[in-house]
Design a protein around this motif. Structure first.
Motif, mmCIF file in Angstrom:
data_model
loop_
_atom_site.group_PDB
_atom_site.id
_atom_site.type_symbol
_atom_site.label_atom_id
_atom_site.label_comp_id
_atom_site.label_asym_id
_atom_site.label_seq_id
_atom_site.Cartn_x
_atom_site.Cartn_y
_atom_site.Cartn_z
ATOM 1 N N THR A 50 0.843 -1.192 0.000
ATOM 2 C CA THR A 50 0.000 0.000 0.000
ATOM 3 C C THR A 50 0.878 1.241 0.000
ATOM 4 O O THR A 50 1.793 1.365 0.800
ATOM 5 N N ILE A 51 0.561 2.149 -0.921
ATOM 6 C CA ILE A 51 1.265 3.429 -1.009
ATOM 7 C C ILE A 51 0.302 4.458 -1.589
ATOM 8 O O ILE A 51 -0.420 4.173 -2.548
ATOM 9 N N GLY A 52 0.260 5.611 -0.970
ATOM 10 C CA GLY A 52 -0.605 6.685 -1.455
ATOM 11 C C GLY A 52 -2.076 6.300 -1.531
ATOM 12 O O GLY A 52 -2.778 6.733 -2.435
ATOM 13 N N GLY A 53 -2.529 5.460 -0.611
ATOM 14 C CA GLY A 53 -3.935 5.064 -0.586
ATOM 15 C C GLY A 53 -4.292 3.974 -1.583
ATOM 16 O O GLY A 53 -5.434 3.541 -1.655
ATOM 17 N N GLN A 54 -3.324 3.502 -2.365
ATOM 18 C CA GLN A 54 -3.556 2.427 -3.326
ATOM 19 C C GLN A 54 -2.918 1.149 -2.813
ATOM 20 O O GLN A 54 -1.806 1.176 -2.284
ATOM 21 N N THR A 55 -3.625 0.043 -2.989
ATOM 22 C CA THR A 55 -3.088 -1.251 -2.584
ATOM 23 C C THR A 55 -2.897 -2.125 -3.818
ATOM 24 O O THR A 55 -3.778 -2.216 -4.667
ATOM 25 N N PHE A 56 -1.730 -2.739 -3.885
ATOM 26 C CA PHE A 56 -1.366 -3.588 -5.008
ATOM 27 C C PHE A 56 -1.104 -5.002 -4.490
ATOM 28 O O PHE A 56 -0.321 -5.175 -3.555
ATOM 29 N N LYS A 57 -1.759 -5.980 -5.085
ATOM 30 C CA LYS A 57 -1.535 -7.380 -4.715
ATOM 31 C C LYS A 57 -0.400 -7.915 -5.574
ATOM 32 O O LYS A 57 -0.508 -7.964 -6.802
ATOM 33 N N VAL A 58 0.677 -8.290 -4.935
ATOM 34 C CA VAL A 58 1.896 -8.681 -5.633
ATOM 35 C C VAL A 58 1.635 -9.801 -6.634
ATOM 36 O O VAL A 58 2.033 -9.708 -7.794
ATOM 37 N N GLY A 59 0.969 -10.855 -6.225
ATOM 38 C CA GLY A 59 0.731 -11.992 -7.093
ATOM 39 C C GLY A 59 -0.036 -11.637 -8.342
ATOM 40 O O GLY A 59 0.251 -12.123 -9.436
ATOM 41 N N GLU A 60 -1.041 -10.769 -8.203
ATOM 42 C CA GLU A 60 -1.844 -10.375 -9.349
ATOM 43 C C GLU A 60 -1.025 -9.546 -10.333
ATOM 44 O O GLU A 60 -1.145 -9.724 -11.551
ATOM 45 N N ILE A 61 -0.209 -8.651 -9.832
ATOM 46 C CA ILE A 61 0.599 -7.782 -10.689
ATOM 47 C C ILE A 61 1.642 -8.604 -11.434
ATOM 48 O O ILE A 61 1.811 -8.470 -12.644
ATOM 49 N N ILE A 62 2.355 -9.459 -10.719
ATOM 50 C CA ILE A 62 3.418 -10.238 -11.327
ATOM 51 C C ILE A 62 2.867 -11.234 -12.338
ATOM 52 O O ILE A 62 3.427 -11.418 -13.414
ATOM 53 N N SER A 63 1.743 -11.864 -12.017
ATOM 54 C CA SER A 63 1.185 -12.882 -12.927
ATOM 55 C C SER A 63 0.656 -12.269 -14.223
ATOM 56 O O SER A 63 0.610 -12.941 -15.249
ATOM 57 N N ARG A 64 0.278 -10.993 -14.209
ATOM 58 C CA ARG A 64 -0.206 -10.332 -15.427
ATOM 59 C C ARG A 64 0.864 -10.195 -16.483
ATOM 60 O O ARG A 64 0.584 -10.126 -17.662
ATOM 61 N N THR A 65 2.114 -10.123 -16.051
ATOM 62 C CA THR A 65 3.206 -9.898 -16.988
ATOM 63 C C THR A 65 3.922 -11.176 -17.371
ATOM 64 O O THR A 65 4.792 -11.152 -18.223
ATOM 65 N N SER A 66 3.573 -12.268 -16.746
ATOM 66 C CA SER A 66 4.244 -13.541 -17.050
ATOM 67 C C SER A 66 3.647 -14.211 -18.253
ATOM 68 O O SER A 66 2.564 -14.061 -18.632
#
Length: 66
Positions: A50-66
């Motif tokens: 979480t940064i600047g009020g936004q939350t990012f799920k690591v697994g979802e972000i990484i899997s999108r680019t694989s």
């Protein structure tokens, strides 16, 4: 697995490692709801950043680019 500072660059929050380091050291980043000040913190798929009020799920972000 990806380091916290690399993840911030990867998602476009920062463009350099130095910028990522400053955000982390200034207490602007949380991992799983807990303030994280280690830029080398290793993230796994289940982690949420979480940064600047936004939350990012690591697994979802990484899997999108694989």
């Amino acid at each position: 697995m990806i380091k916290l500072d690399q993840f911030l660059k990867f998602i476009g929050i920062t463009s350099t490692g130095g910028q990522a380091k400053l955000l982390i050291l200034h207490g602007e980043v949380k991992v799983n709801g807990i303030l994280e000040t280690r830029r080398g913190r290793k993230l796994v798929d289940d982690d949420q950043v979480t940064i600047g009020g936004q939350t990012f799920k690591v697994g979802e972000i990484i899997s999108r680019t694989s």
